[in-house]
Design an enzyme around this catalytic site. Sequence first.
Site, short mmCIF file in Angstrom:
data_model
loop_
_atom_site.label_atom_id
_atom_site.label_comp_id
_atom_site.label_asym_id
_atom_site.label_seq_id
_atom_site.Cartn_x
_atom_site.Cartn_y
_atom_site.Cartn_z
N ARG A 49 0.81 -1.22 0.00
CA ARG A 49 0.00 0.00 0.00
C ARG A 49 0.85 1.27 0.00
NH1 ARG A 49 -4.10 -0.71 4.90
NH2 ARG A 49 -2.14 -1.38 5.89
N LYS A 148 3.70 -18.47 7.66
CA LYS A 148 3.08 -18.72 8.94
C LYS A 148 2.79 -17.39 9.64
CE LYS A 148 6.85 -19.26 12.27
NZ LYS A 148 6.35 -18.40 13.34
N HIS A 178 10.42 -21.99 7.02
CA HIS A 178 11.81 -21.85 6.59
C HIS A 178 12.73 -22.87 7.26
CE1 HIS A 178 11.93 -19.35 10.27
NE2 HIS A 178 13.21 -19.66 10.32
N LYS A 182 16.43 -25.55 5.73
CA LYS A 182 17.80 -25.58 6.24
C LYS A 182 18.52 -26.85 5.80
CE LYS A 182 16.95 -22.62 10.25
NZ LYS A 182 17.94 -21.58 9.91
N GLU A 216 17.01 -19.14 21.70
CA GLU A 216 17.36 -17.83 21.19
C GLU A 216 17.93 -16.99 22.33
OE1 GLU A 216 14.53 -16.22 18.06
OE2 GLU A 216 13.20 -17.56 19.18
N ASP A 235 4.02 -19.82 18.11
CA ASP A 235 5.08 -19.23 17.28
C ASP A 235 6.13 -20.24 16.86
OD1 ASP A 235 6.28 -16.80 16.10
OD2 ASP A 235 7.88 -17.16 17.54
N HIS A 240 7.54 -25.13 13.74
CA HIS A 240 8.95 -25.46 13.55
C HIS A 240 9.36 -26.74 14.27
CE1 HIS A 240 9.25 -21.72 11.58
NE2 HIS A 240 9.50 -20.95 12.62
N LYS A 335 13.08 -17.68 24.60
CA LYS A 335 13.73 -16.40 24.35
C LYS A 335 14.68 -16.07 25.50
CE LYS A 335 11.10 -15.24 20.71
NZ LYS A 335 11.66 -15.01 19.36
#
Length: 489
Positions: A49, A148, A178, A182, A216, A235, A240, A335
Amino acid sequence: MKTIPVPDFDLVVFGATGDLSKRKLIPALYYRMIAGQIPPGSRIIGSSRREMDKNSFRLFAKQALEEFVKPDKLNSKHLQSFLEILDFVRMDASGDVGWKQLAETLEGSRDRVRAFYLSISPGLFGPVLERLVKYGFAIEPTRVVVEKPFGRDFASAQALNRQLSNGFRESQIYRIDHYLGKETVQNLMALRFANSLFEPLWNSRHVDHVQITVAEDIGVEGRGEYYDQSGAMRDMVQNHLMQLLCLTAMEPPNMFEADAVRDEKLKVIKALEPITPEDIAAHTVRGQYRANGEAQSYFDDVGNSDSRTECYLALKAEIANWRWSGTPFYLRTGKRLRSRLTEIVVIFKDTPHSIFGEKGSNLHGNALVMRLQPDEAITLQMNIKDPGPGGMRLREVSLDMSFKDQLNLDGAEMPDAYERLLMDVIRGDQTLFMRGDEVEAAWKWADSILQAWSKSGHPPRQYDAGSSGPEDAMMLIHRDGRRWRDIQL
């Protein structure tokens, strides 16, 4: 590194000025072009947009490449060639602005491969899919690529699949994860099914347990609002980690072909034992990081001090089939952990009898470690004699195969997952993409856990930022006489 060209194509990226496009899609396409895989007649058409024309989009792409492509891969000749295949159409995904212009732009290329990449918020999937049908884009050989999340529960995943199937066949739909692109993930299939060494041992008779970790070291900064509505289950785990579990546990397909592979993955998901409200406390641990040193807390990062959304999750999954009955799969993701690490570890059982007495008392079963990041590698941990005189002293060593060192002999870089997956879309190869029934089955299993958490009312456990996670997660595996591998290289 061998590169196989693809046919001429038109790739339309909805949300082309967004973060995913900037960081991943544009650089991936550039790398494929300099590798000689994208034919000169192909076109990449951005759409959003934003008030933009072709030249300003090319400037946006140039800036993205300068930021996210390695400097030694950028030169004026390659850059100019890539920018010349870029075009832009300003569009309103939920209105009718720009759709006729897009049709005119694509006119005359109806026989070539045409792919529409939906790099947009899930709330816009429906309006875009409706307009692709309305304006006559749902033709052969059109392909639709969906990022996703594929819904946020079983009901919404079903609704999305209905929207997709309204104008497109399953063979035209590419649900992209993704992680499946890998190199190590694909090598897991090669390791299992191209070698006779491991397959006889790949079962509950010889495997003690499996650990799958996606850790992570960063928090949720920049994604706080989205993440607090999602959490680690939605998530990471439902997609995954579920895919990594399936590829580790599945039976050999009769051939390396998309539906044959996806049929076997679906069987694994359907064989997962449900985690009931009675089992929820013993089989799952949720967590949130708290402030530690300079690191803020999860509450600070999402701006919600009352949040009960997990940013850490550990769980014990069990597969009710002949191959894996009695072998637990421990999954964890989080995380702000000690380091960034993604790995699949198959831990084999100890020898039935040690002949080495006390000298072998500290030895453990062999472990096959498949590391996805930060450096892709496969390692086999074995017990050997410590070199030198003085008797039979034993130690653990690793047979290490780093892809970078062992396979990258010509100096070429290992392709990013998006490079491979984008070219698979153009080739029409769905092997590394999720099928609709796979997505729904995974959500059905995850929903029971989400509902059990909601009923329990227990908040996530707190853990220090920079640690290995909550203490309760350690206990989840310790109760079974096992321990987590360290979250560090």
